[in-house]
Design a protein around this motif. Structure first.
Motif, PDB file in Angstrom:
ATOM      1  N   PRO A 411      30.692 -71.505 -31.207  1.00  0.00           N
ATOM      2  CA  PRO A 411      30.658 -70.156 -30.623  1.00  0.00           C
ATOM      3  C   PRO A 411      29.427 -69.974 -29.733  1.00  0.00           C
ATOM      4  N   LEU A 412      29.663 -69.437 -28.536  1.00  0.00           N
ATOM      5  CA  LEU A 412      28.543 -69.261 -27.620  1.00  0.00           C
ATOM      6  C   LEU A 412      27.466 -68.364 -28.210  1.00  0.00           C
ATOM      7  N   ALA A 413      27.883 -67.331 -28.945  1.00  0.00           N
ATOM      8  CA  ALA A 413      26.905 -66.392 -29.497  1.00  0.00           C
ATOM      9  C   ALA A 413      25.957 -67.067 -30.470  1.00  0.00           C
ATOM     10  N   SER A 414      26.393 -68.184 -31.056  1.00  0.00           N
ATOM     11  CA  SER A 414      25.530 -68.879 -32.027  1.00  0.00           C
ATOM     12  C   SER A 414      24.456 -69.716 -31.354  1.00  0.00           C
ATOM     13  N   LEU A 415      24.549 -69.874 -30.025  1.00  0.00           N
ATOM     14  CA  LEU A 415      23.602 -70.734 -29.316  1.00  0.00           C
ATOM     15  C   LEU A 415      22.374 -69.978 -28.836  1.00  0.00           C
ATOM     16  N   THR A 416      22.345 -68.670 -29.017  1.00  0.00           N
ATOM     17  CA  THR A 416      21.174 -67.877 -28.635  1.00  0.00           C
ATOM     18  C   THR A 416      20.650 -67.143 -29.847  1.00  0.00           C
TER      19      THR A 416
END
Length: 429
Positions: A411-416
């Motif tokens: 998930p993209l949100a987990s990368l920030t």
């Protein structure tokens, strides 16, 4: 309620000006609000002019920001078809073309941009088009539909967003299209060669012909009408019409004549509150050059989202609210069956790597422009719901694992790890 005895004037009949007027009333301003537009049309949005309105899939009423009765209900005084010709800062007055003088306590300049001209022989011929106004789109659609399939192409000068969108619209109406572009690929200065190649393939599959690495040198004619285009590399291209799609310049004449500070990059120089060098004058939309945090250059964003958001921000600033306008640049485009959304800004030379997530061949993917592992920009093609996460990565400003970025299961949100939005670290258009 507040401001009963004050007058706020807005110059500009586009989205930024209309949304500013709306916001003033929503925020409780009950003084006089005057909106000036040099077209006879009520304020409207411009993206449909090169998309669904141009093809006839959207009706005329759909492009307007508000229904006609909204302005009267909200006591917005419209001065349409009447250009503002001067701003007298000492008297705090706006002078209209018919001599009318309108006083202001605060003034918003939302004058937008104007298409750049080709500046070559033959541009006075009938059949040379620009696309910025509703009347331009009406005229161009008439040309494209009246002789569709006649074998005489539309020649588009410029493979930027407007040029590509009009090319797609023209092909959907059955018109042949030839695009002449000085760069090596479509949108090279914005997306670089990696995504430029994807867009070139998309259009070639639909029958568009490209001539890269050259410009129109002259428009040729017959009986006062466009007949062809001669390019700098010596090609003679037949044409039924020519569209100049080589960008737009900010309409700063009023500001310049009034002595307001202009930015080196073009546009009216404003601070984070969208206030100009005159504390009573603000700017929003295409014409505003907003300062980048940390003393960076003032740059402009010529896209719909900026008009949508900066108009209300300027209105709140006019009301004395503490405003810091610092949004990640965003724009969208529809070309054939491809829906694109782009956030950030990463022109060639600013990034060292492009990472793809998804199926590029099927044109269902995300692309990320990185510098030293940090996400500068991101684009989605036919992938919905990714924009917030992409903007989160841009704002976070910390290195991201490229392998995780490419992994569709991560998930993209987990990368920030950013708990809340931070100032955008990227330069802006």
């Amino acid at each position: 309620m507040h401001g009963t005895y004050r007058t706020f004037v807005i110059i500009g009949g586009g989205l930024a000006g209309a949304k500013a007027a709306e916001t003033l009333r929503e925020e409780g301003f009950d003084g006089r609000v005057i909106l000036i537009g040099d077209e006879h049309e009520q304020p409207y949005e411009r993206p449909p002019l090169s998309k669904d309105y141009l093809t006839g899939r959207a009706d005329r009423g759909s492009v307007f920001v508000h229904e006609p009765s909204w302005y009267a209900r909200n006591r917005i005084e419209l001065h349409l078809g009447q250009p503002a010709v001067a701003v007298d800062r000492a008297r705090r007055e706006v002078r209209l073309g018919d001599g009318t003088r309108l006083p202001y306590d605060a003034l918003l300049l939302a004058t937008g941009a104007e298409p750049r001209r080709l500046g070559i022989p033959g541009t006075d011929l009938a059949g040379v088009h620009h696309l910025r106004r509703l009347a331009h789109s009406d005229h161009l659609r008439g040309v494209l539909t009246s002789r569709a399939g006649a074998g005489e192409p539309l020649v588009v000068a410029g493979a930027g967003w407007i040029g590509l969108e009009v090319a797609a619209a023209a092909r959907s109406l059955g018109t042949d299209v030839v695009v002449v572009e000085p760069g090596p690929a479509p949108l090279h200065a914005v997306l670089g060669p990696e995504l430029g190649a994807v867009l070139a393939a998309l259009h070639r599959e639909r029958g568009v012909t490209f001539h890269f690495g050259t410009r129109p040198a002259a428009v040729t004619g017959r009986d006062g009408m466009v007949a062809g285009v001669r390019t700098e590399d010596g090609r003679e291209l037949p044409a039924r019409a020519v569209l100049a799609a080589i960008g737009a310049g900010p309409r700063t004449a009023l500001a310049e004549h009034a002595g307001l500070a202009l930015a080196e990059s073009g546009g009216i120089a404003v601070d984070a509150s969208l206030r100009s060098s005159d504390p009573r004058i603000f700017a929003a939309g295409d014409v505003a050059a907003v300062g980048v945090g940390g003393g960076g250059p003032r740059l402009r964003v010529e896209h719909w989202a900026n008009a949508l958001n900066s108009g209300p921000a300027a209105a709140r600033s006019m009301l004395g609210q503490d405003i810091a306008y610092d949004r990640v640049p965003y724009f969208f485009s529809d070309q054939y069956d491809a829906g694109l959304e782009y956030s950030g800004w990463a022109p060639p030379g600013s990034y060292d790597r492009v990472v793809f997530r998804g199926d590029v061949a099927a044109r269902t993917f995300l692309a990320f422009w990185l510098r030293e592992g940090r996400v500068l920009a991101g684009l989605s093609m036919n992938v919905g719901g990714a924009t917030d996460a992409i903007q989160g990565l841009i704002r976070d400003g910390r290195p991201v694992d490229p392998d995780a970025l490419a992994d569709a299961d991560a998930p993209l949100a987990s990368l920030t790890a950013a708990p809340s939005p931070r100032p955008c670290p990227c330069p802006r258009t």
